[in-house]
Every structure is written in C-alpha cells, then in structure tokens.
Scaffold this motif. Structure first.
Motif, PDB file in Angstrom:
ATOM      1  N   SER A  81       0.812  -1.220   0.000  1.00 36.96           N
ATOM      2  CA  SER A  81       0.000   0.000   0.000  1.00 36.96           C
ATOM      3  C   SER A  81       0.844   1.266   0.000  1.00 36.96           C
ATOM      4  CB  SER A  81      -0.932   0.006   1.219  1.00 36.96           C
ATOM      5  OG  SER A  81      -0.176  -0.007   2.428  1.00 36.96           O
ATOM      6  N   TRP A  82       2.123   1.148  -0.265  1.00 37.00           N
ATOM      7  CA  TRP A  82       2.993   2.315  -0.287  1.00 37.00           C
ATOM      8  C   TRP A  82       2.625   3.260  -1.436  1.00 37.00           C
ATOM      9  CZ3 TRP A  82       8.704   0.269   0.383  1.00 37.00           C
ATOM     10  CH2 TRP A  82       8.884  -0.130   1.717  1.00 37.00           C
ATOM     11  N   PRO A  83       2.879   4.553  -1.252  1.00 32.90           N
ATOM     12  CA  PRO A  83       2.736   5.486  -2.379  1.00 32.90           C
ATOM     13  C   PRO A  83       3.777   5.167  -3.437  1.00 32.90           C
ATOM     14  CG  PRO A  83       3.782   6.566  -0.512  1.00 32.90           C
ATOM     15  CD  PRO A  83       3.332   5.227  -0.020  1.00 32.90           C
ATOM     16  N   PRO A  84       3.594   5.660  -4.653  1.00 33.86           N
ATOM     17  CA  PRO A  84       4.521   5.304  -5.731  1.00 33.86           C
ATOM     18  C   PRO A  84       5.932   5.808  -5.477  1.00 33.86           C
ATOM     19  CG  PRO A  84       3.034   7.058  -6.428  1.00 33.86           C
ATOM     20  CD  PRO A  84       2.514   6.550  -5.125  1.00 33.86           C
ATOM     21  N   PHE A  85       6.889   5.044  -5.980  1.00 34.37           N
ATOM     22  CA  PHE A  85       8.279   5.462  -5.959  1.00 34.37           C
ATOM     23  C   PHE A  85       8.393   6.807  -6.678  1.00 34.37           C
ATOM     24  CE2 PHE A  85      12.467   5.981  -7.635  1.00 34.37           C
ATOM     25  CZ  PHE A  85      13.343   5.253  -6.850  1.00 34.37           C
ATOM     26  N   GLY A  86       9.076   7.747  -6.058  1.00 35.22           N
ATOM     27  CA  GLY A  86       9.281   9.025  -6.724  1.00 35.22           C
ATOM     28  C   GLY A  86       9.749  10.097  -5.772  1.00 35.22           C
ATOM     29  N   VAL A  87      10.136  11.224  -6.343  1.00 28.55           N
ATOM     30  CA  VAL A  87      10.705  12.326  -5.571  1.00 28.55           C
ATOM     31  C   VAL A  87       9.735  12.822  -4.513  1.00 28.55           C
ATOM     32  CG1 VAL A  87      11.497  14.716  -5.709  1.00 28.55           C
ATOM     33  CG2 VAL A  87      12.300  13.043  -7.382  1.00 28.55           C
ATOM     34  N   GLN A  88       8.449  12.985  -4.856  1.00 25.75           N
ATOM     35  CA  GLN A  88       7.504  13.507  -3.875  1.00 25.75           C
ATOM     36  C   GLN A  88       7.351  12.567  -2.693  1.00 25.75           C
ATOM     37  OE1 GLN A  88       5.813  16.741  -4.065  1.00 25.75           O
ATOM     38  NE2 GLN A  88       5.887  16.109  -1.917  1.00 25.75           N
ATOM     39  N   THR A  89       7.272  11.274  -2.968  1.00 26.18           N
ATOM     40  CA  THR A  89       7.181  10.303  -1.879  1.00 26.18           C
ATOM     41  C   THR A  89       8.399  10.384  -0.977  1.00 26.18           C
ATOM     42  OG1 THR A  89       5.765   8.762  -3.080  1.00 26.18           O
ATOM     43  CG2 THR A  89       7.152   7.822  -1.359  1.00 26.18           C
ATOM     44  N   HIS A  90       9.582  10.464  -1.566  1.00 33.17           N
ATOM     45  CA  HIS A  90      10.802  10.514  -0.759  1.00 33.17           C
ATOM     46  C   HIS A  90      10.944  11.844  -0.034  1.00 33.17           C
ATOM     47  CE1 HIS A  90      12.156   7.107  -3.512  1.00 33.17           C
ATOM     48  NE2 HIS A  90      12.044   6.597  -2.301  1.00 33.17           N
ATOM     49  N   ALA A  91      10.448  12.930  -0.623  1.00 30.00           N
ATOM     50  CA  ALA A  91      10.451  14.220   0.073  1.00 30.00           C
ATOM     51  C   ALA A  91       9.511  14.186   1.273  1.00 30.00           C
ATOM     52  CB  ALA A  91      10.050  15.343  -0.877  1.00 30.00           C
ATOM     53  N   ASP A  92       8.330  13.586   1.102  1.00 27.96           N
ATOM     54  CA  ASP A  92       7.393  13.462   2.219  1.00 27.96           C
ATOM     55  C   ASP A  92       7.987  12.627   3.347  1.00 27.96           C
ATOM     56  OD1 ASP A  92       5.549  14.950   0.798  1.00 27.96           O
ATOM     57  OD2 ASP A  92       4.380  13.217   0.127  1.00 27.96           O
ATOM     58  N   ASP A  93       8.689  11.553   2.979  1.00 28.30           N
ATOM     59  CA  ASP A  93       9.328  10.722   4.003  1.00 28.30           C
ATOM     60  C   ASP A  93      10.421  11.490   4.732  1.00 28.30           C
ATOM     61  OD1 ASP A  93       7.712   8.557   3.418  1.00 28.30           O
ATOM     62  OD2 ASP A  93       9.233   7.472   2.271  1.00 28.30           O
ATOM     63  N   LEU A  94      11.179  12.289   3.993  1.00 29.13           N
ATOM     64  CA  LEU A  94      12.230  13.095   4.635  1.00 29.13           C
ATOM     65  C   LEU A  94      11.620  14.041   5.654  1.00 29.13           C
ATOM     66  CD1 LEU A  94      15.091  14.233   4.971  1.00 29.13           C
ATOM     67  CD2 LEU A  94      14.652  15.680   2.959  1.00 29.13           C
ATOM     68  N   VAL A  95      10.528  14.689   5.302  1.00 28.59           N
ATOM     69  CA  VAL A  95       9.859  15.597   6.236  1.00 28.59           C
ATOM     70  C   VAL A  95       9.454  14.852   7.501  1.00 28.59           C
ATOM     71  CG1 VAL A  95       7.762  16.969   6.590  1.00 28.59           C
ATOM     72  CG2 VAL A  95       9.070  17.204   4.467  1.00 28.59           C
ATOM     73  N   ALA A  96       8.856  13.675   7.350  1.00 28.08           N
ATOM     74  CA  ALA A  96       8.436  12.893   8.513  1.00 28.08           C
ATOM     75  C   ALA A  96       9.634  12.436   9.336  1.00 28.08           C
ATOM     76  CB  ALA A  96       7.614  11.689   8.068  1.00 28.08           C
ATOM     77  N   PHE A  97      10.701  12.043   8.650  1.00 25.77           N
ATOM     78  CA  PHE A  97      11.912  11.610   9.353  1.00 25.77           C
ATOM     79  C   PHE A  97      12.502  12.754  10.164  1.00 25.77           C
ATOM     80  CE2 PHE A  97      16.377  10.499   9.808  1.00 25.77           C
ATOM     81  CZ  PHE A  97      16.344   9.140  10.078  1.00 25.77           C
ATOM     82  N   LEU A  98      12.594  13.934   9.571  1.00 29.67           N
ATOM     83  CA  LEU A  98      13.156  15.083  10.280  1.00 29.67           C
ATOM     84  C   LEU A  98      12.288  15.480  11.467  1.00 29.67           C
ATOM     85  CD1 LEU A  98      14.336  17.268   7.260  1.00 29.67           C
ATOM     86  CD2 LEU A  98      15.753  15.852   8.758  1.00 29.67           C
ATOM     87  N   ARG A  99      10.988  15.422  11.306  1.00 26.49           N
ATOM     88  CA  ARG A  99      10.103  15.706  12.439  1.00 26.49           C
ATOM     89  C   ARG A  99      10.330  14.711  13.572  1.00 26.49           C
ATOM     90  NH1 ARG A  99       4.652  16.960   8.888  1.00 26.49           N
ATOM     91  NH2 ARG A  99       4.908  19.229   8.798  1.00 26.49           N
ATOM     92  N   GLY A 100      10.618  13.482  13.213  1.00 24.79           N
ATOM     93  CA  GLY A 100      10.814  12.458  14.226  1.00 24.79           C
ATOM     94  C   GLY A 100      12.125  12.548  14.976  1.00 24.79           C
ATOM     95  N   LEU A 101      13.061  13.349  14.468  1.00 22.14           N
ATOM     96  CA  LEU A 101      14.341  13.476  15.167  1.00 22.14           C
ATOM     97  C   LEU A 101      14.159  14.079  16.556  1.00 22.14           C
ATOM     98  CD1 LEU A 101      16.789  14.780  12.403  1.00 22.14           C
ATOM     99  CD2 LEU A 101      16.770  12.524  13.457  1.00 22.14           C
ATOM    100  N   GLY A 102      13.245  15.038  16.672  1.00 25.93           N
ATOM    101  CA  GLY A 102      13.018  15.683  17.961  1.00 25.93           C
ATOM    102  C   GLY A 102      14.219  16.445  18.465  1.00 25.93           C
ATOM    103  N   ALA A 103      15.043  16.937  17.559  1.00 23.45           N
ATOM    104  CA  ALA A 103      16.272  17.619  17.970  1.00 23.45           C
ATOM    105  C   ALA A 103      16.458  18.937  17.242  1.00 23.45           C
ATOM    106  CB  ALA A 103      17.472  16.703  17.717  1.00 23.45           C
TER     107      ALA A 103
END
Length: 288
Positions: free
Chosen positions: A81-103
């Motif tokens: 059920s993942w979104p399609p491979f692509g720049v937008q998907t990876h950009a969205d993941d980066l945003v979520a990853f950075l938010r999760g750093l908590g630093a």
C-alpha cells in the motif's frame, strides 16, 4: 502526514548497526553515530544507507550523523500500500523523518537523485532544515538555457538509452552496471569497484524499473530556488558529464550564496573521496 519517531529498534547504536523506524507506514533502516546537531545523509539511486558507512564516523566526531535507506531502497520488503516510488514520496518521508528526530532542524546532505527531494522539502518546510549540502542534484526542472538543454538532452540520451534498454529486457544487473559506468564516465567503472560497493548497488537493482518510470518530479523553478529560506550549497565535479554538470550549474546560478566546484572530480566524488567530501560538508555546515 504521520510523523516518524526515532525511537527505533533492532540493534545497538552505531554506524554499523542498523535500526528501524516507522515513517509514513514504511519501516526504514537507519544508522547513526555521534552526538549533537543532527546531520542527515541521503543516498542516490541504486544505493542505501550503507553508502555512508565511511562518512558517518568522520562527521560523527563532531555531530550526530544519521543515514537512512529511503523507501523502496535497501534489502527490506516493500509494502503493498505504499505510495509510488518518486521524488515527492521521498520528500514526504524526509519531512516525517526530520520531524521524528526531535532535535530541532537538521543539516541535510544529499547526492544525486536525493537532491530534488531535499529541495522540495526545504521549500515546503524550511523550519525542519538548518542547511542543505547537495552534490549534483538530478532533476533539471530549472534548466532553461537552450544550449544547456540541448547538451543535457544529448548526454542523457547517450547515458540512459542503454540503461532503459537493459531494464526493458529485464537485465537489471546490467542496467546497474551501465548506470555506474555512465556516472563514473568510463567503461569498466562498476567492475573496478570493491565487492562491498558492488553489492550495495546490486542489492538495489530491483529499484531500476521504478526509478525509470516514476511520476514526474515536483516542478521547481529558478525563482523557487532563489526563494529558499535555508542555506544551500550545490557541489559538482569539475569533470562531470552534462547529465549532472548542466543541472548543477543551473541550480548554483539560481541559489544565492557560494557553491563548490570540485577540481578533477565527477559525479562519483562522494564515494571516491569520502574524506574530502566530509571535509567539504563540515566546512559548510559549521559556517552556517
């Protein structure tokens, strides 16, 4: 969008011990080393977090150096059920990853394919990115000069034509070889790499059909780049072929500030000289 929480599980801390984090419904592998201000490394095509195994100890001496395998990359299972491979998907993941750093906001280091995703994230969420160091971004949406577009088109056809052919034949390992030979700018480049580097690329050969058929990346213009609210440095090799050099020079012209031309280098500089690459990254982020 669901944010990530970098609690992780699966192994002890350290650059050689991958852990896992849930990011927007995907279980992504990551590694980290050091303490302090986070510096997040993003790999390019047919690669994963292991690309940065030699870099994290260097940057980790002064900062909290982190690398993760982007969605679809690495050796893990893919979600149905993942979104399609692509720049937008990876950009969205980066945003979520950075938010999760908590630093707080992080410095972000990107190579090639990952560069456009970082720029996309920086335009939408500048509060999450302290700075960005990008070596040869790979999407030419801001290239407008007719002569440059012509040179770029000719070189992309020369480099990627054989790659597309190999993928269409289902010869994914051959496609990887052709991609690396093209990026390294000589026949036999891939074959000359150490076995562990080849293994990383071949483990990611399954992404080749997705890479070449992905949705159109987000359109970023020169005006957009000029409006960036975070410090960005574009690095590119002095000898890089037009596929990479044209795009990099166009981005550097659009983004205010100083940029880096690496003498004698090509697209493969981050792998070929990890120490020099890290030194350039450290000089940049510590001057921000």
């Amino acid at each position: 969008m669901a944010a990530a929480s970098l609690v992780g599980h699966g192994g002890p801390d350290g650059a050689q011990a991958p852990r896992f984090v849930e990011v927007n419904g995907a279980r992504l592998a990551y590694v980290e080393q050091g303490q302090g201000t986070p510096v997040v490394f993003l790999h390019g095509a047919v690669s994963d977090h292991r690309l940065w195994d030699r870099h994290l100890p260097i940057v980790g001496e002064r900062h909290r150096a982190i690398a993760y395998s982007q969605r679809y990359f690495g050796t893990g299972a893919w979600g149905s059920s993942w979104p399609p491979f692509g720049v937008q998907t990876h950009a969205d993941d980066l945003v979520a990853f950075l938010r999760g750093l908590g630093a707080g906001p992080a410095h972000v280091v990107a190579w090639s394919y990952a560069g456009h995703g970082v720029l996309t994230a920086a335009l939408a969420h500048p509060e999450l990115i302290r700075s960005a160091f990008i070596h040869e971004p790979g999407v030419p949406s801001y290239v407008t000069d007719p002569a440059e577009l012509s040179a770029l088109g000719d070189d992309v056809k020369a480099m990627f034509g054989p790659v597309f052919g190999a993928v269409e034949r289902g010869e994914l390992q051959e496609a990887v070889r052709l991609l690396l030979d093209g990026s390294g700018q000589r026949e036999g480049y891939f074959a000359a790499q150490p076995a562990e580097r080849q293994a990383i690329n071949l483990d990611n050969a399954r992404t080749m059909p997705l890479l070449l058929s992905q949705p159109q990346p987000p359109a970023i213009t020169c005006v957009d780049l000029a409006s960036l609210k975070v410090p960005v440095t574009i690095a590119h090799g002095e000898l890089s072929r037009p596929t990479f050099g044209v795009v990099s020079r166009a981005a550097a012209r659009c983004i205010p500030g100083q940029h880096l031309v690496v003498p004698g280098a090509t697209h493969m500089w981050p792998e070929e000289d990890a120490a020099a690459f890290c030194a350039a990254v450290l000089r940049f982020i510590e001057a921000v």
